[in-house]
Every structure is written in C-alpha cells, then in structure tokens.
Write an enzyme that holds these catalytic residues in place. Sequence first.
Site, PDB file in Angstrom:
ATOM      1  CD  GLU A   1      -3.000  -0.779   0.022  1.00 55.59           C
ATOM      2  OE1 GLU A   1      -3.228   0.736  -0.436  1.00 55.59           O
ATOM      3  OE2 GLU A   1      -3.474  -1.521  -0.664  1.00 55.59           O
TER       4      GLU A   1
ATOM      5  CB  CYS B   1     -14.864   2.738 -12.987  1.00 51.94           C
ATOM      6  SG  CYS B   1     -15.634   4.283 -13.060  1.00 51.94           S
TER       7      CYS B   1
ATOM      8  CB  CYS C   1     -19.863   1.818 -19.506  1.00 49.37           C
ATOM      9  SG  CYS C   1     -19.132   3.345 -18.582  1.00 49.37           S
TER      10      CYS C   1
ATOM     11  CB  CYS D   1     -19.400  -1.222 -15.382  1.00 42.10           C
ATOM     12  SG  CYS D   1     -19.641  -0.969 -13.585  1.00 42.10           S
TER      13      CYS D   1
ATOM     14  CB  CYS E   1     -23.535   3.738 -13.416  1.00 39.82           C
ATOM     15  SG  CYS E   1     -22.211   4.922 -13.501  1.00 39.82           S
TER      16      CYS E   1
END
Length: 355
Positions: free
Chosen positions: A49, A201, A208, A211, A217
């Site tokens: 991270e 995204c 899309c 998705c 959305c």
Amino acid sequence: MAPPVIGIEQNKLLLNNFAEDLISWHKKNGRHNLPWQIKISPYKVWISEIMLQQTQVKTVLPYYKEFLIKYPNIKSLSNSKLDDLLELWTGLGYYRRAENIYKTSQILKNKYNYIFPKKYEDILDLPGIGKSTAGAILSIAYNKKYPILDGNVKRVIKRYFAIKGINDNENNLWNISESLLPANNNNIFTQSIMDLGALVCVKKNPLCNECPLNKKCKSLKLKLTDKIPEKKQKLVKKHVNLYLLLIQKYESEKFVLMKKNPSDGIWANLWNLPSFNGVNEYKKFLLSNNISGTSSQYDYIEHNLSHLKLKIDIIKVELKKCTEVDNYCWKNIYDKIGSSKPIMMIIDKLKREQK
DNA sequence: AACACGTGGAG
DNA sequence: TCTCCAAGTGT
C-alpha cells in the site's frame, strides 16, 4: 457555493446490491495474483500500500519483489538501515515513504514487539499511514469493516453517484465510501472496488458495458462518464535552475564528491552532488574550499517533478591535486547508493564513459 | 487548506 | 512531445 451533495438517504436504491454485484464481478474479473495478494499478511499489505501510493502497479512490482526478498518480515525490516531502504527505493520516487517505512519498522520493534497492530487508531498513528492505507490494511489484511478512499474509489463513487466538482468534498466521499461497505467480506470488497476502478471504471474511455454497476450508475444514465470526475485545473510548474558539480577524485576517477541531502525538501536523505542554485554560489563553494581546476559544462538535464521543472547544469571540475572537502565525501560510483533520478543518470553516463 | 513530495505509464 | 495523473500523506 456548495457542491451538489449526494444525499445517501435519497440514493438508498443505488446502494442495494452494490457490494454483492461488485464482489461477484471481482471473482471472475478481478486481479488475484499480484504478489501482495499471495498469502496475505498485514506486513505485505502495508508495504504494498505504501509503494502503491500515487504509483502504478506495473511500476511497483519489481520494487515490491525485491523488498520482500530483502525484508521478508517485520523483524528483518526492523534491522535495516534507512540508507539501505533508500537504495532499494531509488527510482520509485516519493522517498519520504521509505523513511516512513523505516520509522514505522522501529515503532513496530520497540512498541509492538514486531506484531503489526490491529486497532485503527494505532495503525493510523504509524508514519506514512493515512486513512486510506489504514483502511486498506484493516479491510484487506484483517477483514474488518473500514473504508478506503484512493483514486480508484473516488472515481467509482463520483461516477456512480454523478458527483461533480473538483473540490473533493472529502468528508462526503469518505461517508459514501463507508456506506458502501458490506456486512461481511470487506477484504474482498476493498479489492473489488479498487479493481473496478483500475480495470473498468478507468479515467479515459471506461468500459461501461462490462461494468457490474452499469444498471444503476448515475453518470452513465446521464451520459456524463467522460465528464466525471471533473478535471482539476493544472498547476503551473515553477522553473528552478540547478548547478551540480561533478568532481572526481584526483587519485581515481571512480570516486566522486558527494553529500547526503538534508532530511527535508526534495530527495531527502539521498546522495547528491554538490548542488547550488546559481553560478556565483558554486564558484564561491569552489573558492572557499580551495578547489582549483578547469570547469566545463558536462551535461544539461531537464527534470520534471510534479510541482517543479528543474533545469540542471552539470559542471565538471578537473582537479589538479588531492583534495578533501568539509561535509562531503568521496563516493565510489560503483557502490549502490540511494539517489535521485538525475544523479543516477549522471553516474550511469560516467560509468559508460569509463568503460 | 493548499502545497510539497518523484517518477513513469498511457493516450 | 505533451499532458494527465497513479492503491496519498504530512504539514
């Protein structure tokens, strides 16, 4: 003028099945084989991270692998030196991250007996770990119900709820991110929403039709996916002139005069050539240290940072006798050192010429 | 609350 | 080549 606030109440419908749809998408389409996803531990999540802050996966991979080989666990890391970490970090950028990993490793040794803490407040207290990294560690490594808000999640949320405005209403986005969390499987959920942002995204030309959230959305419905998130206005970079002195030891050209940078400012704690902001400054340095010799332009580098444009003149000074300089030392260019990109380039050029 | 902090991927 | 900006944090 307040940005349009998405009332979570009014959008309850949008939250239905959000996590479930995302998780079932992730099962088939997510990334499952990244090195920090194999035998997950808080240590691996933490290191990955930190490396992934503002840095793409592809860039991180070789650095992460080397890191885990050299420092497979907290104990080995806590025996490291900052210089060793910086050497490994060279080329990755944002070098404060290496310093913060070093500081945290000492805290883990001295305060936590080499065991990564489990409480949100304790984790957030560790140097270099902010809300998002803490949330990632708690969710991915401990499967606890904590949100993250990285670039991916911001983009997914802004698109899904059609949130306009460049001034990230951070608290609102954090609240929304938290409201999306499922009751269980927060480890998978965090991975899922990040993967959606990274793989589907994406910022330009989002996919899309692939998705799992496209039914609800809001920006897709409003045909706003290419306008959300709105672009921030770009900042004007300041131009800075820099003069670096390339001075090789009289006795052996393998050795170059260097000094470690102070622990603040750019390239903190990294090795640097004698660096000055102007011609007068470096001439004064040569004079006051009784360094005589012919000076000539060796190279010129333009180096862009996120906030600066550096114009770097490298001046080579040919010594005519043995010299020592206070606060500087002779570094062997074949030794591995922590250094900035421009310094690396200069040293590499030097090595090529010496062959 | 802006700004400092690095480098390279991608279009 | 140029531009944007990436698994953000600290001050």
